[in-house]
Design an enzyme around this catalytic site. Structure first.
Site, PDB file in Angstrom:
ATOM      1  N   ALA A  48       0.789  -1.233  -0.001  1.00 32.16           N
ATOM      2  CA  ALA A  48       0.171   0.000   0.059  1.00 32.16           C
ATOM      3  C   ALA A  48       0.784   1.342   0.164  1.00 32.16           C
ATOM      4  O   ALA A  48       0.235   2.347  -0.321  1.00 32.16           O
ATOM      5  CB  ALA A  48      -0.860   0.021   1.282  1.00 32.16           C
TER       6      ALA A  48
ATOM      7  N   CYS B 286     -15.193 -14.256 -15.558  1.00 33.98           N
ATOM      8  CA  CYS B 286     -16.191 -15.105 -16.015  1.00 33.98           C
ATOM      9  C   CYS B 286     -16.022 -16.453 -15.159  1.00 33.98           C
ATOM     10  O   CYS B 286     -14.650 -17.032 -15.125  1.00 33.98           O
ATOM     11  CB  CYS B 286     -16.231 -15.252 -17.569  1.00 33.98           C
ATOM     12  SG  CYS B 286     -17.553 -16.563 -17.957  1.00 33.98           S
TER      13      CYS B 286
ATOM     14  N   CYS C 298     -15.529 -19.281 -18.617  1.00 25.65           N
ATOM     15  CA  CYS C 298     -14.267 -19.272 -19.246  1.00 25.65           C
ATOM     16  C   CYS C 298     -13.158 -18.677 -18.757  1.00 25.65           C
ATOM     17  O   CYS C 298     -12.074 -18.425 -19.532  1.00 25.65           O
ATOM     18  CB  CYS C 298     -14.624 -18.602 -20.726  1.00 25.65           C
ATOM     19  SG  CYS C 298     -15.010 -16.866 -20.671  1.00 25.65           S
TER      20      CYS C 298
ATOM     21  N   SER D  51       1.116   3.645  -3.080  1.00 31.01           N
ATOM     22  CA  SER D  51      -0.134   3.989  -3.769  1.00 31.01           C
ATOM     23  C   SER D  51      -0.448   5.368  -2.819  1.00 31.01           C
ATOM     24  O   SER D  51      -1.435   6.224  -3.171  1.00 31.01           O
ATOM     25  CB  SER D  51      -1.353   3.167  -3.610  1.00 31.01           C
ATOM     26  OG  SER D  51      -0.882   2.186  -4.769  1.00 31.01           O
TER      27      SER D  51
ATOM     28  N   HIS E 124      -4.052 -10.177  -3.903  1.00 28.28           N
ATOM     29  CA  HIS E 124      -5.238  -9.814  -3.243  1.00 28.28           C
ATOM     30  C   HIS E 124      -6.605  -9.432  -4.030  1.00 28.28           C
ATOM     31  O   HIS E 124      -7.422  -9.237  -3.370  1.00 28.28           O
ATOM     32  CB  HIS E 124      -4.971  -8.974  -2.085  1.00 28.28           C
ATOM     33  CG  HIS E 124      -4.069  -9.390  -1.017  1.00 28.28           C
ATOM     34  ND1 HIS E 124      -3.572  -8.806   0.038  1.00 28.28           N
ATOM     35  CD2 HIS E 124      -3.478 -10.658  -0.970  1.00 28.28           C
ATOM     36  CE1 HIS E 124      -2.769  -9.284   0.565  1.00 28.28           C
ATOM     37  NE2 HIS E 124      -2.546 -10.783   0.292  1.00 28.28           N
TER      38      HIS E 124
ATOM     39  N   CYS F  11     -20.512 -17.831 -24.896  1.00 29.73           N
ATOM     40  CA  CYS F  11     -20.277 -18.031 -23.406  1.00 29.73           C
ATOM     41  C   CYS F  11     -21.375 -17.718 -22.444  1.00 29.73           C
ATOM     42  O   CYS F  11     -22.425 -18.259 -21.892  1.00 29.73           O
ATOM     43  CB  CYS F  11     -18.964 -17.443 -22.995  1.00 29.73           C
ATOM     44  SG  CYS F  11     -18.407 -17.952 -21.212  1.00 29.73           S
TER      45      CYS F  11
ATOM     46  N   GLY G  97       7.225  -0.390  -0.090  1.00 31.18           N
ATOM     47  CA  GLY G  97       5.778   0.093   0.502  1.00 31.18           C
ATOM     48  C   GLY G  97       5.321  -1.148   1.062  1.00 31.18           C
ATOM     49  O   GLY G  97       4.106  -0.943   1.224  1.00 31.18           O
TER      50      GLY G  97
END
Length: 476
Positions: free
Chosen positions: A70, A159, A162, A73, A151, A189, A226
């Site tokens: 984190a 999906c 697929c 960011s 994460h 699909c 970080g």
């Protein structure tokens, strides 16, 4: 939703594990610059990735594997979790939680993100392993397949049939692999889509975790940026790069600081690599590191780029929106028959059963379509949900006889776009596009489709609209 919103969507957990609110350490600038130079030297010595390395099955360790948390960011305005003013730190203290300085969908990659993109393009990085869910690595320009999002990603849905993954410009409203209500767009699909953000007890994605382990063993350098490295197993992955003798006697319980994310521990042996950690707080892995820098990651990586002569790419944000064209005819005879055209601006991810937000868009105007008359007083107000743009509808009219005899089918539509002010973009952006979808619709009309009984509809995506550009300063 901000990173705070993401945290609030997680199942409640009073003990998130690990240490919270540890004191931040700021090395003096001269020391940071010296250590940044040393880090650049270590990266240079790690070498670039040899494209033939896999084919030749060499065992020599090369390149860098990057582990991000984190802390990379926060410069984008997104709060961290374990810092002195982090979300979980304040939550445990019963204090008011922090807020993001910018909406999550509008956040720009930081200097660190863009330097990593430059390093990746230059061939130094084997793989980026991230515990962040903000999607900024993807936005920076690093290919999705070169980032292991252990994460998850707040902007992704996948999906269940697929495995096709969709990266959106809006955030998912859930975590824990729940159904989003949308379906796969691939032909044959139409599987149901699920969000891709882990909740506390969800297992890490096995393919990305396995690749992270494999690349960690092959890398000459593990670079941590970080991250406090407190979540297992992601926090132990950097140890796979360094000689096992450094830590083989250390007891590491699978329950220690796991936070419930995943009970798997890293136990494989490896030899010959190095570990560098750049983080404002001390970590338990500092004792195994060859280089530790307590400073903001942007400060360090800007210097690293300078010493390695890495060109930091500009961040150019490109957005898109969808346009639906619906035509129907009036009931008059052919001589007086008029064609009414409804132009609806929607999300590029438009689905008829859902209000899909367009976070980057504040408002839009369809200035003109050649040879069509804009019908006044019929323009609908901009529809918003939760303050975010959802759709806007315009109406145009043209005599049926006019375009029956019109040989010029090159219809251009002019849009005047007002981006969200939080993007710090130009106040308005004008774009003129030749509308292929509108051409197809008019071809159907001229072939005599019975517009009095049913309307004709076409849709298209207007993309590559530059809504935000950031140039990262690099002192030489």
């Amino acid at each position: 939703m901000s990173s705070l919103g993401y945290a609030q969507r997680l199942a409640w957990k009073e003990d998130v594990g690990g240490t919270l609110g540890s004191e931040e350490i700021h090395f003096e600038s001269e020391r940071v610059e010296q250590l940044a130079k040393e880090l650049a030297d270590v990266i240079r010595e790690a070498g670039k990735i040899d494209d033939d390395d896999t084919k030749k099955k060499k065992k020599k360790k090369t390149g860098v594997i990057v582990h991000t948390g984190a802390g990379i960011s926060t410069a984008a305005g997104i709060p961290d979790f374990r810092g002195p003013k982090g979300i979980w730190t304040l939550q445990k203290a019963g204090e008011n939680l922090p807020t993001s300085s910018v909406p999550f969908p509008l956040a720009s990659p930081t200097v660190t993100h863009m330097v990593l993109c430059g390093l990746q393009k230059a061939g130094y990085i084997r793989y980026v392993v991230s515990c962040n869910v903000d999607g900024l690595h993807y936005r920076s320009g690093i290919p999705r397949e070169e980032v292991g999002e252990l994460h998850g990603n707040c902007f992704a849905e996948r999906c269940e049939t697929c495995e096709c993954e969709y990266f959106r410009d809006f955030e998912m409203e859930s975590v824990g692999f729940k159904y989003t209500g949308r379906r796969c767009r691939r032909k044959e699909c139409a599987g149901k889509l699920r969000d891709q953000v882990l909740d506390w007890d969800d297992a890490l994605p096995e393919p990305e975790l396995c690749r992270a382990e494999n690349e960690a063993k092959k890398a000459k350098l593990a670079l941590v940026l970080g991250s406090s490295l407190q979540i297992v197993p992601s926090g132990d992955l950097p140890l796979l790069t360094i000689p096992d003798a450094r830590y083989k006697k250390r007891k590491r319980s699978s329950l220690s600081s796991s936070g419930g994310k995943n009970k798997k521990t890293v136990t494989r042996k490896t030899t010959g690599g190095q570990l560098a950690i750049v983080n404002l707080q001390a970590t338990e892995k500092d004792q195994f590191a060859d280089l530790v820098v307590h400073a903001k990651t942007d400060q360090v990586m800007l210097q690293v780029a300078k010493y390695l002569n890495i060109e930091i790419p500009d961040y150019v944000r490109k957005d898109a929106f969808g346009v639906r064209y619906v035509a129907h005819a009036s009931n008059e005879d052919n001589e007086d028959k008029r064609i009414h055209l409804k132009v609806q601006i929607v999300s590029q991810h438009f689905e008829s059963d859902h209000d899909i937000p367009v976070p980057w868009l504040e408002d839009i105007d369809v200035k003109s379509i050649p040879k069509w008359v804009k019908v006044k007083n019929l323009e609908q107000e901009t529809k918003r949900v939760g303050g975010l743009f959802v759709c806007k509808t315009f109406e145009f009219m043209r005599m049926f006889s006019d375009f029956l005899n019109d040989d010029d089918d090159d219809e251009e539509i002019v849009f005047e776009i007002k981006p969200n002010a939080r993007l710090n973009s130009s106040p308005t952006i004008s774009t003129t596009r030749s509308s292929r979808a509108l051409q197809r619709l008019l071809e159907r009309v001229t072939k005599g489709e019975k517009l009095t009984l049913s309307s004709c509809e076409e849709s298209e995506t207007i993309d590559n609209i530059e809504t935000h550009v950031v140039r990262y300063q690099q002192k030489r």
